[in-house]
Design a protein around this motif. Structure first.
Motif, short mmCIF file in Angstrom:
data_model
loop_
_atom_site.label_atom_id
_atom_site.label_comp_id
_atom_site.label_asym_id
_atom_site.label_seq_id
_atom_site.Cartn_x
_atom_site.Cartn_y
_atom_site.Cartn_z
N THR A 61 -13.42 43.19 23.25
CA THR A 61 -13.52 43.03 24.69
C THR A 61 -12.81 44.16 25.41
OG1 THR A 61 -11.57 41.60 24.65
CG2 THR A 61 -13.72 40.52 24.65
N GLY A 68 -17.40 45.63 33.44
CA GLY A 68 -17.70 44.80 34.60
C GLY A 68 -18.07 43.38 34.23
N PHE A 69 -17.60 42.90 33.10
CA PHE A 69 -17.99 41.58 32.61
C PHE A 69 -17.38 40.49 33.47
CE2 PHE A 69 -17.53 37.84 29.89
CZ PHE A 69 -18.84 37.67 29.50
N GLU A 70 -18.21 39.60 33.93
CA GLU A 70 -17.77 38.43 34.70
C GLU A 70 -18.12 37.20 33.87
OE1 GLU A 70 -16.22 38.24 37.70
OE2 GLU A 70 -16.13 40.43 37.83
N GLY A 71 -17.15 36.42 33.51
CA GLY A 71 -17.41 35.21 32.74
C GLY A 71 -16.13 34.72 32.09
N THR A 72 -16.27 33.63 31.36
CA THR A 72 -15.11 33.04 30.70
C THR A 72 -14.79 33.81 29.43
OG1 THR A 72 -16.44 31.51 29.39
CG2 THR A 72 -15.73 30.76 31.58
N LYS A 73 -13.62 33.52 28.86
CA LYS A 73 -13.22 34.18 27.62
C LYS A 73 -14.14 33.77 26.47
CE LYS A 73 -8.86 32.87 28.17
NZ LYS A 73 -7.41 32.70 27.91
N GLU A 75 -17.37 33.05 26.76
CA GLU A 75 -18.61 33.81 26.93
C GLU A 75 -18.42 35.25 26.47
OE1 GLU A 75 -19.22 33.24 31.09
OE2 GLU A 75 -20.14 31.27 30.83
N ALA A 76 -17.25 35.81 26.73
CA ALA A 76 -16.96 37.17 26.28
C ALA A 76 -16.92 37.23 24.75
CB ALA A 76 -15.64 37.65 26.86
#
Length: 123
Positions: A61, A68-73, A75-76
């Motif tokens: 990660t 620019g990742f937007e989301g929960t851990k 989802e990452a």
């Protein structure tokens, strides 16, 4: 080879569990080891050939793919699994042995495995 890890605490227990797992899991050129390392904020996945001691493919990660990742851990973590599966297939790797790194197979660790399976890796 017996590894003795002494002490108390979460990190020591994690190292002890990982050492216990590593007695049974090792990567070969035909079936390398997919290692998942988990911190509070990030996930790192590496595919390792233990006979040569070489990392064949890695994803994290911390790479620019997640800028620019937007989301929960979780989802990452799943995205890390998908990306490492893609990189592995580009390197000619189709199957791996999963090494959870002493962590429970739950949550973000399981999400990496699920993403790798969806990406086409056989675990």
């Amino acid at each position: 080879m017996s590894v003795q890890i002494l002490g108390k605490g979460k990190k020591v227990a994690l190292k002890r569990r990982h050492a216990r797992l590593r007695k049974h899991i090792s990567g070969t050129p035909e079936l390398p080891r997919l290692v998942v390392t988990r911190s509070n904020r990030h996930m790192v996945a590496q595919i390792i050939d233990d006979t040569k001691g070489v990392t064949l493919v890695s994803e994290s990660t911390l790479t620019s793919d997640f800028a620019g990742f937007e989301g929960t851990k979780t989802e990452a973590a799943k995205k890390v699994g998908e990306l490492i599966a893609k990189k592995a297939q580009d390197a000619g790797i189709t199957a791996v042995v999963f090494d959870r790194g002493g962590n429970k197979y739950h949550g973000r660790v399981a999400a990496v495995a699920e993403g790798a399976r969806e990406g086409g890796l056989a675990l």
